[in-house]
Design a protein around this motif. Sequence first.
Motif, PDB file in Angstrom:
ATOM      1  N   ARG A  45       0.853  -1.187   0.000  1.00 55.27           N
ATOM      2  CA  ARG A  45       0.000   0.000   0.000  1.00 55.27           C
ATOM      3  C   ARG A  45       0.893   1.242   0.000  1.00 55.27           C
ATOM      4  O   ARG A  45       1.859   1.315   0.750  1.00 55.27           O
ATOM      5  N   GLU A  46       0.561   2.203  -0.853  1.00 50.97           N
ATOM      6  CA  GLU A  46       1.365   3.423  -0.942  1.00 50.97           C
ATOM      7  C   GLU A  46       0.506   4.662  -0.799  1.00 50.97           C
ATOM      8  O   GLU A  46      -0.661   4.678  -1.218  1.00 50.97           O
ATOM      9  N   GLY A  47       1.100   5.682  -0.215  1.00 53.10           N
ATOM     10  CA  GLY A  47       0.397   6.945  -0.075  1.00 53.10           C
ATOM     11  C   GLY A  47       0.297   7.659  -1.407  1.00 53.10           C
ATOM     12  O   GLY A  47       1.279   7.749  -2.137  1.00 53.10           O
ATOM     13  N   VAL A  48      -0.877   8.158  -1.716  1.00 48.44           N
ATOM     14  CA  VAL A  48      -1.118   8.911  -2.940  1.00 48.44           C
ATOM     15  C   VAL A  48      -1.136  10.408  -2.650  1.00 48.44           C
ATOM     16  O   VAL A  48      -0.504  11.191  -3.354  1.00 48.44           O
ATOM     17  N   SER A  49      -1.839  10.778  -1.594  1.00 48.63           N
ATOM     18  CA  SER A  49      -1.941  12.194  -1.246  1.00 48.63           C
ATOM     19  C   SER A  49      -2.458  12.333   0.173  1.00 48.63           C
ATOM     20  O   SER A  49      -3.158  11.455   0.673  1.00 48.63           O
ATOM     21  N   CYS A  50      -2.102  13.442   0.791  1.00 49.34           N
ATOM     22  CA  CYS A  50      -2.526  13.700   2.164  1.00 49.34           C
ATOM     23  C   CYS A  50      -2.810  15.186   2.322  1.00 49.34           C
ATOM     24  O   CYS A  50      -2.113  16.023   1.722  1.00 49.34           O
ATOM     25  N   ILE A  51      -3.823  15.517   3.127  1.00 51.05           N
ATOM     26  CA  ILE A  51      -4.174  16.910   3.382  1.00 51.05           C
ATOM     27  C   ILE A  51      -4.374  17.083   4.868  1.00 51.05           C
ATOM     28  O   ILE A  51      -5.011  16.280   5.533  1.00 51.05           O
ATOM     29  N   SER A  52      -3.779  18.131   5.418  1.00 46.52           N
ATOM     30  CA  SER A  52      -3.899  18.378   6.850  1.00 46.52           C
ATOM     31  C   SER A  52      -5.301  18.881   7.185  1.00 46.52           C
ATOM     32  O   SER A  52      -6.089  19.204   6.305  1.00 46.52           O
ATOM     33  N   TRP A  53      -5.604  18.951   8.482  1.00 51.14           N
ATOM     34  CA  TRP A  53      -6.946  19.351   8.903  1.00 51.14           C
ATOM     35  C   TRP A  53      -7.295  20.761   8.467  1.00 51.14           C
ATOM     36  O   TRP A  53      -8.442  21.062   8.206  1.00 51.14           O
ATOM     37  N   SER A  54      -6.291  21.623   8.381  1.00 51.86           N
ATOM     38  CA  SER A  54      -6.529  23.008   8.008  1.00 51.86           C
ATOM     39  C   SER A  54      -6.283  23.267   6.532  1.00 51.86           C
ATOM     40  O   SER A  54      -6.378  24.404   6.082  1.00 51.86           O
ATOM     41  N   GLU A  55      -5.966  22.226   5.764  1.00 49.28           N
ATOM     42  CA  GLU A  55      -5.599  22.340   4.347  1.00 49.28           C
ATOM     43  C   GLU A  55      -4.310  23.117   4.152  1.00 49.28           C
ATOM     44  O   GLU A  55      -3.963  23.474   3.030  1.00 49.28           O
ATOM     45  N   GLY A  56      -3.585  23.353   5.253  1.00 43.43           N
ATOM     46  CA  GLY A  56      -2.353  24.102   5.129  1.00 43.43           C
ATOM     47  C   GLY A  56      -1.215  23.295   4.545  1.00 43.43           C
ATOM     48  O   GLY A  56      -0.268  23.862   3.993  1.00 43.43           O
ATOM     49  N   ASN A  57      -1.305  21.979   4.666  1.00 44.60           N
ATOM     50  CA  ASN A  57      -0.246  21.110   4.159  1.00 44.60           C
ATOM     51  C   ASN A  57      -0.861  20.037   3.277  1.00 44.60           C
ATOM     52  O   ASN A  57      -1.781  19.335   3.681  1.00 44.60           O
ATOM     53  N   ILE A  58      -0.346  19.927   2.072  1.00 45.04           N
ATOM     54  CA  ILE A  58      -0.805  18.938   1.106  1.00 45.04           C
ATOM     55  C   ILE A  58       0.409  18.246   0.516  1.00 45.04           C
ATOM     56  O   ILE A  58       1.409  18.898   0.187  1.00 45.04           O
ATOM     57  N   TYR A  59       0.303  16.946   0.397  1.00 47.84           N
ATOM     58  CA  TYR A  59       1.401  16.129  -0.113  1.00 47.84           C
ATOM     59  C   TYR A  59       0.882  15.210  -1.213  1.00 47.84           C
ATOM     60  O   TYR A  59      -0.267  14.772  -1.178  1.00 47.84           O
ATOM     61  N   TYR A  60       1.779  14.916  -2.160  1.00 43.93           N
ATOM     62  CA  TYR A  60       1.439  14.013  -3.256  1.00 43.93           C
ATOM     63  C   TYR A  60       2.583  13.045  -3.534  1.00 43.93           C
ATOM     64  O   TYR A  60       3.766  13.390  -3.421  1.00 43.93           O
ATOM     65  N   LEU A  61       2.202  11.862  -3.948  1.00 43.72           N
ATOM     66  CA  LEU A  61       3.155  10.925  -4.522  1.00 43.72           C
ATOM     67  C   LEU A  61       3.707  11.550  -5.798  1.00 43.72           C
ATOM     68  O   LEU A  61       2.959  12.163  -6.563  1.00 43.72           O
ATOM     69  N   ASP A  62       5.011  11.425  -6.010  1.00 46.78           N
ATOM     70  CA  ASP A  62       5.637  12.089  -7.159  1.00 46.78           C
ATOM     71  C   ASP A  62       4.939  11.765  -8.473  1.00 46.78           C
ATOM     72  O   ASP A  62       4.758  12.642  -9.333  1.00 46.78           O
TER      73      ASP A  62
END
Length: 124
Positions: A45-62
């Motif tokens: 299982r791999e992370g695709v994307s993540c968003i913090s509770w405040s939407e201040g931090n967003i991450y994506y798989l390359d």
Amino acid sequence: QVQLVESGGGSVQAGGSLRLSCSATGLNFDYYAMAWFRQAPGKEREGVSCISWSEGNIYYLDSVVGRFTISRDNAKNTLYLQMNSLKPEDTAMYYCAARRRYATWNDVSAFDFWGQGTQVTVSS
């Protein structure tokens, strides 16, 4: 009882789009970081994307940068993943997950709650 229910998966041709949704109940949605993971047969299982509770931090798989967009509507307790320009290698079961504590964005073990998944199949 916490429930995360994904929807929006399906079968599309390469280059197509899908929008996944994850409806959350039984938790204070505002206080949770939310993420999408995926798992293809025979793979981890791999992370695709993540968003913090405040939407201040967003991450994506390359490999999805520029094609996928994560968002959340805290008023509706719903997480979204807009997926454009889909590729056959995006084929997987997609899972929604919720995390209360601080952790590396794609650390599977750090997430408290998981949905049952929605299948995405992209044909060439």
